[in-house]
Design an enzyme around this catalytic site. Structure first.
Site, PDB file in Angstrom:
ATOM      1  N   ASP A 247      -5.050 -12.801   3.751  1.00  0.00           N
ATOM      2  CA  ASP A 247      -6.362 -12.066   4.355  1.00  0.00           C
ATOM      3  C   ASP A 247      -7.652 -12.478   3.443  1.00  0.00           C
ATOM      4  OD1 ASP A 247      -5.053 -10.449   2.546  1.00  0.00           O
ATOM      5  OD2 ASP A 247      -5.329  -8.545   3.604  1.00  0.00           O
TER       6      ASP A 247
ATOM      7  N   HIS B 153      -6.705  -6.893  -0.479  1.00  0.00           N
ATOM      8  CA  HIS B 153      -6.851  -5.485  -0.340  1.00  0.00           C
ATOM      9  C   HIS B 153      -5.912  -5.166  -1.728  1.00  0.00           C
ATOM     10  CE1 HIS B 153      -7.432  -6.123   3.688  1.00  0.00           C
ATOM     11  NE2 HIS B 153      -8.257  -5.112   3.550  1.00  0.00           N
TER      12      HIS B 153
ATOM     13  N   HIS C 266       0.778  -1.261  -0.005  1.00  0.00           N
ATOM     14  CA  HIS C 266       0.106   0.044   0.093  1.00  0.00           C
ATOM     15  C   HIS C 266       0.809   1.183   0.003  1.00  0.00           C
ATOM     16  CE1 HIS C 266      -3.739  -2.173   0.454  1.00  0.00           C
ATOM     17  NE2 HIS C 266      -3.450  -2.620   1.560  1.00  0.00           N
TER      18      HIS C 266
ATOM     19  N   ASP D 136      -3.080 -10.702  -2.247  1.00  0.00           N
ATOM     20  CA  ASP D 136      -3.698  -9.957  -1.062  1.00  0.00           C
ATOM     21  C   ASP D 136      -5.204  -9.702  -1.295  1.00  0.00           C
ATOM     22  OD1 ASP D 136      -2.610  -8.612   1.530  1.00  0.00           O
ATOM     23  OD2 ASP D 136      -4.203  -7.491   0.794  1.00  0.00           O
TER      24      ASP D 136
END
Length: 308
Positions: free
Chosen positions: A243, A161, A122, A159
């Site tokens: 996740d 996200h 990120h 991931d």
């Protein structure tokens, strides 16, 4: 050949406030997941600052240094914190990923996994966010291109996200194919299929909440894997976030450890076809500790099988 795994105790020196999902205990879960595997275990080196500067400006690095507290925490954004040991931990994550690239490209290991924290996908050029300080995988891709003379590097980010930081850092880089599957809508709000990069080299596959492994497998077989195959990478990097697991508290894609094993195997298939099996995987998310341990075991177990 073997699978190398890079770790460092400094990862536990990045301490987040009580109740934060990206916590020190994640390292114990990773260790538990890998306990039964015969791996080439190595210490993640401390990255030189020049490595960070491949993707981040000096002013940003200086801001991170200046923000380090003498004790407790300082806050960079709504969910990203610094503790006294955070800079070393982040530099070890960068250093471990770069060392893994060097080792795999030199033939010292068939593939590698970097089990360090904080995560990185990120982090944008001059913005820390989403638990992330430095774009470790993006930096490693730049190292592979600039120091090893590669022409084509693929990054696969599974991931849950979207890796907005990796996308931003690689947006103008035609030598890097960035492919991401992620739940949408979800933090950070980027990752629409229409986001394709300056050279059409970014592939985003949003997945709906509640979808499970079968939907993911179809998306990879139909979209992402053919794009990687056509790109013919000389190295594949993985942003390995776990996740998307059904037990993870931050999202809802309902994957299982077996789904991560399947996906790892398919990525390794392409690596075997195009780049001698050369894969370097770096830990990103995964916040339910038992699920993280099981998923890391499944993922690295496949890497180990394919490195033999």
């Amino acid at each position: 050949m073997t699978t190398a795994c890079f770790f460092h105790e400094a990862s536990s020196g990045h301490v987040t406030p009580p109740g934060h999902p990206e916590r020190v205990e994640r390292m114990r879960a990773v260790a538990e997941g890998l306990a039964g595997l015969d791996l080439d275990r190595r210490e993640a080196p401390l990255a030189e600052e020049a490595e960070v500067l491949r993707c981040h400006p000096a002013s940003y690095l200086a801001r991170i240094k200046a923000g380090l507290p003498e004790e407790g925490w300082s806050q960079l954004d709504g969910d990203t914190f610094l503790s006294p040991g955070s800079l070393e931990a982040a530099l070890r994550a960068v250093g471990g990923t770069c060392a893994a690239v060097d080792l795999v490209l030199s033939g010292g290991a068939g593939n590698a996994f970097v089990g360090c924290r904080p995560p990185g996908h990120h982090a944008e050029q001059d913005v820390a966010m989403g638990f992330c300080l430095f774009g470790s995988v993006s930096i490693a891709a730049k190292r592979a291109l600039e120091e090893h003379g590669l022409s084509r590097v693929a990054i696969v980010d599974f991931d849950v996200h979207h890796g907005n930081g990796t996308q931003a850092l690689m947006w103008d880089e035609p030598r890097v194919l960035f492919a991401s599957s992620h739940q949408m809508p979800l933090y950070p709000g980027t990752g629409a299929a229409e986001e394709r990069g300056a050279h059409g080299q970014i592939v985003n596959v949003p997945l709906r909440a509640g979808s499970a492994g079968a939907v993911m497998r179809a998306a990879y077989e139909d979209v992402i894997l053919p794009r990687i195959d056509a790109f013919r990478p000389e190295l594949i990097l993985i942003s390995a976030g776990f996740d998307a697991h059904a037990d993870d508290p931050l999202a809802g894609l309902n994957w299982t450890a077996q789904d991560f094993a399947w996906l790892t195997g398919r990525i390794c298939d392409l690596a075997a076809a195009h780049c001698g099996g050369r894969v370097v995987s770096t830990l990103e998310g995964g916040y339910d500790l038992p699920a993280l341990a099981a998923s890391v075991a499944a993922h690295v177990g496949v890497l180990k099988e394919r490195s033999a």
